[in-house]
Design an enzyme around this catalytic site. Structure first.
Site, PDB file in Angstrom:
ATOM      1  N   THR A 133       0.827  -1.323   0.219  1.00 23.10           N
ATOM      2  CA  THR A 133       0.081  -0.030  -0.092  1.00 23.10           C
ATOM      3  C   THR A 133       0.988   1.286  -0.145  1.00 23.10           C
ATOM      4  OG1 THR A 133      -1.580   1.247   1.283  1.00 23.10           O
ATOM      5  CG2 THR A 133      -0.166  -0.384   2.562  1.00 23.10           C
ATOM      6  N   ASP A 134       0.276   2.390  -0.438  1.00 33.55           N
ATOM      7  CA  ASP A 134       1.009   3.613  -0.602  1.00 33.55           C
ATOM      8  C   ASP A 134       1.278   4.051   0.883  1.00 33.55           C
ATOM      9  OD1 ASP A 134      -1.681   4.333  -0.051  1.00 33.55           O
ATOM     10  OD2 ASP A 134      -1.684   6.054  -1.695  1.00 33.55           O
ATOM     11  N   GLU A 135       0.338   3.626   1.818  1.00 33.33           N
ATOM     12  CA  GLU A 135       0.477   4.098   3.272  1.00 33.33           C
ATOM     13  C   GLU A 135       1.380   3.622   3.987  1.00 33.33           C
ATOM     14  OE1 GLU A 135      -2.807   3.606   5.805  1.00 33.33           O
ATOM     15  OE2 GLU A 135      -4.215   3.858   4.093  1.00 33.33           O
ATOM     16  N   TYR A 158      -1.512  -0.208  11.252  1.00 32.93           N
ATOM     17  CA  TYR A 158      -2.055  -1.005   9.957  1.00 32.93           C
ATOM     18  C   TYR A 158      -0.757  -1.072   9.086  1.00 32.93           C
ATOM     19  CZ  TYR A 158      -3.300  -1.565   5.029  1.00 32.93           C
ATOM     20  OH  TYR A 158      -3.340  -1.724   3.597  1.00 32.93           O
ATOM     21  N   LYS A 162       2.211  -3.265   7.186  1.00 31.03           N
ATOM     22  CA  LYS A 162       2.367  -3.691   5.816  1.00 31.03           C
ATOM     23  C   LYS A 162       3.789  -3.317   5.307  1.00 31.03           C
ATOM     24  CE  LYS A 162      -0.300  -4.588   3.011  1.00 31.03           C
ATOM     25  NZ  LYS A 162      -0.873  -5.692   2.462  1.00 31.03           N
TER      26      LYS A 162
HETATM   27  P1  NAD Z   1     -10.097  -6.611   2.608  1.00 38.26           P
HETATM   28  O1  NAD Z   1     -10.293  -6.391   4.012  1.00 38.26           O
HETATM   29  O2  NAD Z   1     -11.390  -6.299   1.724  1.00 38.26           O
HETATM   30  O3  NAD Z   1      -9.823  -8.257   2.108  1.00 38.26           O
HETATM   31  C1  NAD Z   1      -8.931  -9.028   3.069  1.00 38.26           C
HETATM   32  C2  NAD Z   1      -9.148 -10.384   2.650  1.00 38.26           C
HETATM   33  O4  NAD Z   1      -8.075 -11.073   3.513  1.00 38.26           O
HETATM   34  C3  NAD Z   1     -10.591 -10.803   3.543  1.00 38.26           C
HETATM   35  O5  NAD Z   1     -11.417 -11.628   2.655  1.00 38.26           O
HETATM   36  C4  NAD Z   1     -10.057 -11.775   4.763  1.00 38.26           C
HETATM   37  O6  NAD Z   1     -11.130 -12.419   5.039  1.00 38.26           O
HETATM   38  C5  NAD Z   1      -8.674 -12.136   4.331  1.00 38.26           C
HETATM   39  N1  NAD Z   1      -8.045 -12.306   5.613  1.00 38.26           N
HETATM   40  C6  NAD Z   1      -7.585 -11.638   6.591  1.00 38.26           C
HETATM   41  N2  NAD Z   1      -6.755 -12.337   7.403  1.00 38.26           N
HETATM   42  C7  NAD Z   1      -6.628 -13.492   7.014  1.00 38.26           C
HETATM   43  C8  NAD Z   1      -5.724 -14.660   7.246  1.00 38.26           C
HETATM   44  N3  NAD Z   1      -5.084 -14.512   8.469  1.00 38.26           N
HETATM   45  N4  NAD Z   1      -5.567 -15.586   6.508  1.00 38.26           N
HETATM   46  C9  NAD Z   1      -6.426 -15.695   5.218  1.00 38.26           C
HETATM   47  N5  NAD Z   1      -7.297 -14.868   4.875  1.00 38.26           N
HETATM   48  C10 NAD Z   1      -7.402 -13.641   5.597  1.00 38.26           C
HETATM   49  O7  NAD Z   1      -9.038  -5.940   2.147  1.00 38.26           O
HETATM   50  P2  NAD Z   1      -8.601  -5.265   0.645  1.00 38.26           P
HETATM   51  O8  NAD Z   1      -9.106  -3.766   0.674  1.00 38.26           O
HETATM   52  O9  NAD Z   1      -9.193  -6.080  -0.324  1.00 38.26           O
HETATM   53  O10 NAD Z   1      -7.200  -5.209   0.525  1.00 38.26           O
HETATM   54  C11 NAD Z   1      -6.465  -6.369   0.125  1.00 38.26           C
HETATM   55  C12 NAD Z   1      -4.952  -6.117   0.000  1.00 38.26           C
HETATM   56  O11 NAD Z   1      -4.592  -4.893  -0.707  1.00 38.26           O
HETATM   57  C13 NAD Z   1      -4.527  -5.914   1.510  1.00 38.26           C
HETATM   58  O12 NAD Z   1      -3.174  -6.458   1.499  1.00 38.26           O
HETATM   59  C14 NAD Z   1      -4.368  -4.304   1.553  1.00 38.26           C
HETATM   60  O13 NAD Z   1      -3.207  -3.981   2.552  1.00 38.26           O
HETATM   61  C15 NAD Z   1      -3.980  -3.976   0.113  1.00 38.26           C
HETATM   62  N6  NAD Z   1      -4.303  -2.658  -0.248  1.00 38.26           N
HETATM   63  C16 NAD Z   1      -5.678  -2.308  -0.253  1.00 38.26           C
HETATM   64  C17 NAD Z   1      -6.117  -1.013  -0.806  1.00 38.26           C
HETATM   65  C18 NAD Z   1      -7.553  -0.325  -0.487  1.00 38.26           C
HETATM   66  O14 NAD Z   1      -7.673   0.765  -0.964  1.00 38.26           O
HETATM   67  N7  NAD Z   1      -8.515  -1.421  -0.252  1.00 38.26           N
HETATM   68  C19 NAD Z   1      -4.977  -0.070  -1.126  1.00 38.26           C
HETATM   69  C20 NAD Z   1      -3.737  -0.590  -1.186  1.00 38.26           C
HETATM   70  C21 NAD Z   1      -3.351  -1.858  -0.889  1.00 38.26           C
HETATM   71  O1  DAU Z   2      -4.001   4.105   0.778  1.00 37.81           O
HETATM   72  C1  DAU Z   2      -4.230   2.809   0.925  1.00 37.81           C
HETATM   73  C2  DAU Z   2      -5.294   2.493   1.844  1.00 37.81           C
HETATM   74  O2  DAU Z   2      -6.434   2.988   1.601  1.00 37.81           O
HETATM   75  C3  DAU Z   2      -5.173   0.993   2.047  1.00 37.81           C
HETATM   76  O3  DAU Z   2      -3.910   0.590   2.162  1.00 37.81           O
HETATM   77  C4  DAU Z   2      -6.101   0.447   3.298  1.00 37.81           C
HETATM   78  O4  DAU Z   2      -6.167  -1.035   3.192  1.00 37.81           O
HETATM   79  C5  DAU Z   2      -7.508   0.957   2.836  1.00 37.81           C
HETATM   80  O5  DAU Z   2      -8.183   0.913   3.972  1.00 37.81           O
HETATM   81  C6  DAU Z   2      -7.481   2.495   2.642  1.00 37.81           C
HETATM   82  O6  DAU Z   2      -6.914   3.290   3.870  1.00 37.81           O
HETATM   83  P1  DAU Z   2      -7.750   4.719   4.347  1.00 37.81           P
HETATM   84  O7  DAU Z   2      -7.699   4.684   5.535  1.00 37.81           O
HETATM   85  O8  DAU Z   2      -7.091   5.589   3.390  1.00 37.81           O
HETATM   86  O9  DAU Z   2      -9.085   4.312   3.972  1.00 37.81           O
HETATM   87  P2  DAU Z   2     -10.425   4.634   4.812  1.00 37.81           P
HETATM   88  O10 DAU Z   2     -11.579   4.325   3.802  1.00 37.81           O
HETATM   89  O11 DAU Z   2     -10.620   4.184   6.094  1.00 37.81           O
HETATM   90  O12 DAU Z   2     -10.571   6.039   4.937  1.00 37.81           O
HETATM   91  C7  DAU Z   2     -10.425   7.031   3.577  1.00 37.81           C
HETATM   92  C8  DAU Z   2     -10.386   8.394   4.166  1.00 37.81           C
HETATM   93  O13 DAU Z   2     -11.627   9.019   4.837  1.00 37.81           O
HETATM   94  C9  DAU Z   2      -9.442   8.654   5.423  1.00 37.81           C
HETATM   95  O14 DAU Z   2      -8.672  10.012   5.312  1.00 37.81           O
HETATM   96  C10 DAU Z   2     -10.196   8.501   6.634  1.00 37.81           C
HETATM   97  C11 DAU Z   2     -11.553   9.134   6.230  1.00 37.81           C
HETATM   98  N1  DAU Z   2     -12.771   8.722   6.902  1.00 37.81           N
HETATM   99  C12 DAU Z   2     -12.858   7.159   6.830  1.00 37.81           C
HETATM  100  C13 DAU Z   2     -14.033   6.687   7.414  1.00 37.81           C
HETATM  101  C14 DAU Z   2     -14.362   5.057   7.401  1.00 37.81           C
HETATM  102  C15 DAU Z   2     -13.695   9.481   7.245  1.00 37.81           C
HETATM  103  O15 DAU Z   2     -13.622  10.895   7.386  1.00 37.81           O
HETATM  104  N2  DAU Z   2     -14.797   8.898   7.869  1.00 37.81           N
HETATM  105  C16 DAU Z   2     -15.152   7.338   7.805  1.00 37.81           C
HETATM  106  O16 DAU Z   2     -15.974   7.140   8.512  1.00 37.81           O
END
Ligand code: NAD
Ligand code: DAU
Length: 351
Positions: A133-135, A158, A162
Site C-alpha cells: 500500500t502507499d500508506e 496497519y 504492511k
Molecule cells: P479486505 O479487508 O477487503 O480483504 C482482506 C481479505 O483477507 C478478507 O477476505 C479476509 O477474510 C482475508 N484475510 C484476513 N486475514 C486473513 C488470514 N490470516 N488468512 C487468510 N485470509 C485472511 O482488504 P482489501 O481492501 O481487499 O485489501 C487487499 C490487500 O490490498 C491488502 O493487503 C491491503 O493491504 C492492500 N491494499 C488495499 C487498498 C485499498 O484501498 N483497499 C489499497 C492498497 C493496498
Molecule cells: O491508501 C491505501 C489504503 O487505503 C489501504 O492500504 C487500506 O487498506 C485502505 O483501508 C485505505 O486506507 P484509508 O485509511 O485511506 O481508507 P478509509 O476508507 O478508512 O478512509 C479514507 C479516508 O476517509 C481517510 O482519510 C479517513 C476518512 N474517513 C474514513 C471513514 C471510514 C472518514 O472521514 N470517515 C469515515 O467514516
C-alpha cells in the site's frame, strides 16, 4: 499456470479473481481466505461454481496447512492480498494486524521457498507478488508524490505492519534470491468493498438516512483508483515486472474526503430521488489519531516500464460504484449483519 490468490473473498482479491479468470479462463486458481468479517464468499459465488477454481478456507499463518496446499499442486505464483486492511481497526487492536500481515506473509514466503528452491536453484518462472500500500510511505504535505524510492515512514499500526511485510519480502529477495515483486497502490474503490471503508460506508449510511461521519475537517486527501485498474496493473506486474522491483500504482486522482462525501450525496439523490439524502447528514466527528493528511502516487515507473495507465475516470468510476451498491443493497445488509456466516456455515457445514 496454477496460481494462489490469498484474501480471495475480500474486496480487491475477489475483483482480481474475476479479472484473472476472464483473462486466463484456462488457468487453475486456488483461492485461500480465512473469511474474517471482511471476507465474504458471496463476493465470489459465481466463481465457486467453476471447475478451475478451488476455494480453501484457511489462515495464512497456518504453515502446515499452507504447505499441504503447495504439496498438492505445482504452484506458479502467489498473489498475497490477505491482510487485516482497516486503519481504524488497527488503532483499536494492533496485534492481529502484526500476526496476519507480517507473520502470515513470512509463512507464505517460507512455504513458497521450500517448494520453489530445489537443488540449489530457483525453479523457472515462479513469482511471489505482495499487494502492499502507499500508506507505507507515511503522509505527504500539500505538494509532492510518493515514488518507489521514498523512504518508508508508516504512521498507523496497519501501515507499520504492511511496511514490515515489505521489508521481510525484500530480505527474502536479497538473501535467498526469491523472485518477488511488491506493488504499492493508492485507495481503491468499486464493487464488493466492505462498508466500513469511506465510500461504501457513506453510501450505506446515506441510504439509511444515518449520519455521515467525516473525520476532522474532511480535507484529508486520498488518490482514488478504480479497482479494475488496480487488477490490470497487478496482472502486468506478474507478466512483465522485473524481479525484485517495487511498483507504485495510483490514479493521479487526488480528492478531499469531503468532496467524495458530497459527490456521493449528489449521485444518490439523483439516482434515488430521495430528498432526505442531503448535506445535513454530514457530521464532522473527532479525527482519526495519527491521521495521514495526504497521499499521492507518481505512477511513472509502472507507466514507463510496463505501459500501465488508469483507464476509468473518477466521474465514471464513482457513478458505476454508487449504482452497484444501490443494486446490491441486500449484499450490503447481509455482509454487515453477521447473518452471512451462519448462512455459509449451513451451506458448507463450517463451524
Ligand atoms: P479486505 O479487508 O477487503 O480483504 C482482506 C481479505 O483477507 C478478507 O477476505 C479476509 O477474510 C482475508 N484475510 C484476513 N486475514 C486473513 C488470514 N490470516 N488468512 C487468510 N485470509 C485472511 O482488504 P482489501 O481492501 O481487499 O485489501 C487487499 C490487500 O490490498 C491488502 O493487503 C491491503 O493491504 C492492500 N491494499 C488495499 C487498498 C485499498 O484501498 N483497499 C489499497 C492498497 C493496498
Ligand atoms: O491508501 C491505501 C489504503 O487505503 C489501504 O492500504 C487500506 O487498506 C485502505 O483501508 C485505505 O486506507 P484509508 O485509511 O485511506 O481508507 P478509509 O476508507 O478508512 O478512509 C479514507 C479516508 O476517509 C481517510 O482519510 C479517513 C476518512 N474517513 C474514513 C471513514 C471510514 C472518514 O472521514 N470517515 C469515515 O467514516
Amino acid at each position: 499456470m496454477t496460481i494462489i490468490i490469498t484474501g480471495v473473498a475480500g474486496f480487491i482479491g475477489s475483483n482480481f479473481l474475476k479479472y484473472y479468470l476472464r483473462r486466463y479462463p484456462e488457468d487453475k486458481v486456488i483461492g485461500i481466505d480465512k473469511l474474517t468479517y471482511a471476507g465474504n464468499l458471496e463476493n465470489i459465488k459465481e466463481e465457486l461454481e467453476r471447475d478451475n477454481f478451488v476455494f480453501i478456507r484457511e489462515d495464512i499463518t497456518n504453515m502446515k496447512k499452507i504447505d499441504e496446499i503447495f504439496e498438492e499442486d505445482e504452484i506458479d505464483a502467489v498473489i498475497n492480498f490477505a491482510a487485516e486492511s482497516h486503519v481504524d481497526r488497527s488503532i483499536e487492536d494492533p496485534q492481529i494486524f502484526l500476526k496476519t500481515n507480517v507473520i502470515g506473509t513470512q509463512v507464505l514466503l517460507d512455504v513458497a521457498k521450500k517448494h520453489w528452491f530445489r537443488d540449489g536453484r530457483w525453479k523457472d518462472d515462479k513469482r511471489f507478488i505482495q499487494i502492499s500500500t502507499d500508506e507505507v510511505y507515511g503522509a505527504l504535505g500539500p505538494t509532492g508524490f510518493f515514488v518507489e524510492t521514498t523512504p518508508l515512514n508508516p504512521r498507523s499500526p496497519y501501515s507499520a505492519s504492511k511496511a514490515a511485510a515489505d521489508l521481510v519480502i525484500r530480505a527474502y529477495h536479497e538473501t535467498f534470491g526469491m523472485p518477488v515483486n511488491i506493488t504499492r497502490c493508492s485507495n481503491n474503490y468499486g464493487p464488493y468493498q466492505f462498508p466500513e471503508k469511506l465510500i461504501p460506508l457513506m453510501i450505506n449510511n446515506a441510504l439509511n438516512h444515518k449520519e455521515l461521519p467525516v473525520y476532522g475537517d474532511g480535507k484529508q486527501i486520498r488518490d482514488w483508483l478504480y479497482v479494475e485498474d488496480h487488477c490490470r496493473a497487478i496482472d502486468l506486474v506478474m507478466e512483465k515486472g522485473k524481479i525484485g522491483e517495487v511498483y507504485n500504482i495510483g490514479g493521479h486522482n487526488e480528492k478531499e474526503n469531503i468532496y467524495i462525501v458530497s459527490k456521493i450525496i449528489e449521485l444518490l439523490r439523483e439516482m434515488t430521488g430521495d430528498e432526505e439524502i442531503d448535506e445535513s447528514l454530514i457530521r464532522h466527528v473527532k479525527d482519526r489519531p495519527g491521521h495521514d493528511r495526504r497521499y499521492a502516487i507518481d505512477p511513472s515507473k509502472i507507466r514507463n516500464e510496463l505501459g500501465w495507465e488508469p483507464s476509468i475516470p473518477f466521474d465514471e468510476g464513482i457513478k458505476k460504484t454508487v449504482e452497484w451498491y444501490l443494486n446490491n443493497r441486500e449484499w450490503m445488509n447481509r455482509v454487515t449483519s453477521g447473518e452471512y456466516m451462519k448462512y455459509y456455515e449451513r451451506m458448507y457445514g463450517w463451524r
